[in-house]
Design a protein around this motif. Structure first.
Motif, PDB file in Angstrom:
ATOM      1  N   HIS A 263     -14.786  -1.077 -38.325  1.00  0.00           N
ATOM      2  CA  HIS A 263     -13.518  -1.700 -38.932  1.00  0.00           C
ATOM      3  C   HIS A 263     -13.835  -2.163 -40.322  1.00  0.00           C
ATOM      4  O   HIS A 263     -14.665  -3.169 -40.595  1.00  0.00           O
ATOM      5  CB  HIS A 263     -13.210  -3.012 -37.830  1.00  0.00           C
ATOM      6  CG  HIS A 263     -11.723  -3.264 -38.110  1.00  0.00           C
ATOM      7  ND1 HIS A 263     -11.182  -4.204 -37.314  1.00  0.00           N
ATOM      8  CD2 HIS A 263     -10.673  -3.153 -39.135  1.00  0.00           C
ATOM      9  CE1 HIS A 263      -9.800  -4.478 -37.664  1.00  0.00           C
ATOM     10  NE2 HIS A 263      -9.587  -3.840 -38.784  1.00  0.00           N
ATOM     11  N   SER A 264     -13.222  -1.656 -41.408  1.00  0.00           N
ATOM     12  CA  SER A 264     -13.424  -1.712 -42.645  1.00  0.00           C
ATOM     13  C   SER A 264     -12.928  -3.614 -43.346  1.00  0.00           C
ATOM     14  O   SER A 264     -12.263  -4.011 -42.609  1.00  0.00           O
ATOM     15  CB  SER A 264     -12.835  -0.774 -43.566  1.00  0.00           C
ATOM     16  OG  SER A 264     -11.411  -0.948 -43.499  1.00  0.00           O
TER      17      SER A 264
ATOM     18  N   GLU B  59     -15.689  -7.928 -42.083  1.00  0.00           N
ATOM     19  CA  GLU B  59     -15.617  -6.248 -41.464  1.00  0.00           C
ATOM     20  C   GLU B  59     -16.655  -6.246 -40.296  1.00  0.00           C
ATOM     21  O   GLU B  59     -17.341  -7.122 -40.180  1.00  0.00           O
ATOM     22  CB  GLU B  59     -15.987  -5.236 -42.742  1.00  0.00           C
ATOM     23  CG  GLU B  59     -17.756  -5.680 -42.876  1.00  0.00           C
ATOM     24  CD  GLU B  59     -18.133  -4.517 -44.109  1.00  0.00           C
ATOM     25  OE1 GLU B  59     -17.191  -3.571 -44.309  1.00  0.00           O
ATOM     26  OE2 GLU B  59     -19.105  -4.517 -44.330  1.00  0.00           O
TER      27      GLU B  59
END
Length: 214
Positions: free
Chosen positions: A122-123, A194
């Motif tokens: 998950h950026s 993130e």
């Protein structure tokens, strides 16, 4: 008594601190609660065809109900119970932040499931239109990634030199909180964060949420 010249204030003082809250959801019964919650999270993934389709393009390898079923606390008694437990923590965090909530109500606006199998990530992102956001960890296999936060001033540092390898906590540019089942992590919604790629074979399951005030 006024300070003498030899008792003057220190030349360096700290301002504009960034706080992150981390605590167990409750004092006991977490194993059973998380087992029931994990089962419902997986059932939700099986049911949510629209969410799985969205994830194929936007969340490769993983599942999130963020774009399909993101108000779980409004139609699931399990997630409604989780909301009540989380709200106590959100109130405690708001007090720590000296937020003036006198005469004001806080409420959960969004609540969604994240299931990260191996390779899912998950950026860096933030959560607009809310004031406190967070994650509750349901299943955290050994070696799964934690939650990494970024110094909100990073984009303004410009010509600053790099930090020393042993820089103190208050001077670091990033910090990672380990993912531990049963823990709640809260942060102000503007704080970028993130989750790195999951490099273990087992699924990492969490519930993310936002709070607003009125």
């Amino acid at each position: 008594m006024p300070k003498s010249k030899n008792q003057a204030a220190a030349p360096v003082r700290e301002w504009f601190s960034t706080q992150v809250y981390c605590a167990p959801l409750q004092s006991g019964g977490l194993a059973r609660f998380n087992a029931e919650l994990a089962a419902e999270c997986r059932q939700l993934r099986d049911f949510d065809a629209e969410g799985r389709k969205w994830c194929e393009k936007n969340y490769p390898g993983g599942y999130t109900s963020y774009a399909s079923l993101n108000r779980l606390h409004t139609f699931s008694s399990t997630f409604e119970g989780l909301e009540k437990k989380l709200t106590r923590h959100v109130r405690a965090f708001a007090r720590s932040l000296d937020m003036d909530l006198r005469g004001r109500e806080i409420h959960m606006t969004d609540c969604w499931v994240n299931i990260m199998p191996e390779t899912a990530a998950h950026s860096m992102h933030l959560h607009p239109n809310s004031f406190i956001s967070g994650t509750y960890y349901v299943v955290t296999p050994p070696g799964c990634p934690g939650l990494k936060f970024e110094d909100p001033r990073l984009s303004s540092l410009m010509a600053a030199p790099p930090k020393l390898p042993n820089a103190g906590d208050r001077n670091r540019l990033h910090v990672t909180y380990p993912a531990e089942a049963g823990n709640v992590i809260l942060f102000e919604s503007w704080l970028r964060h993130e989750v790195a790629q999951n490099r273990v074979a087992d699924e990492r399951i969490s519930v993310s949420f936002n709070y607003a005030w009125s």
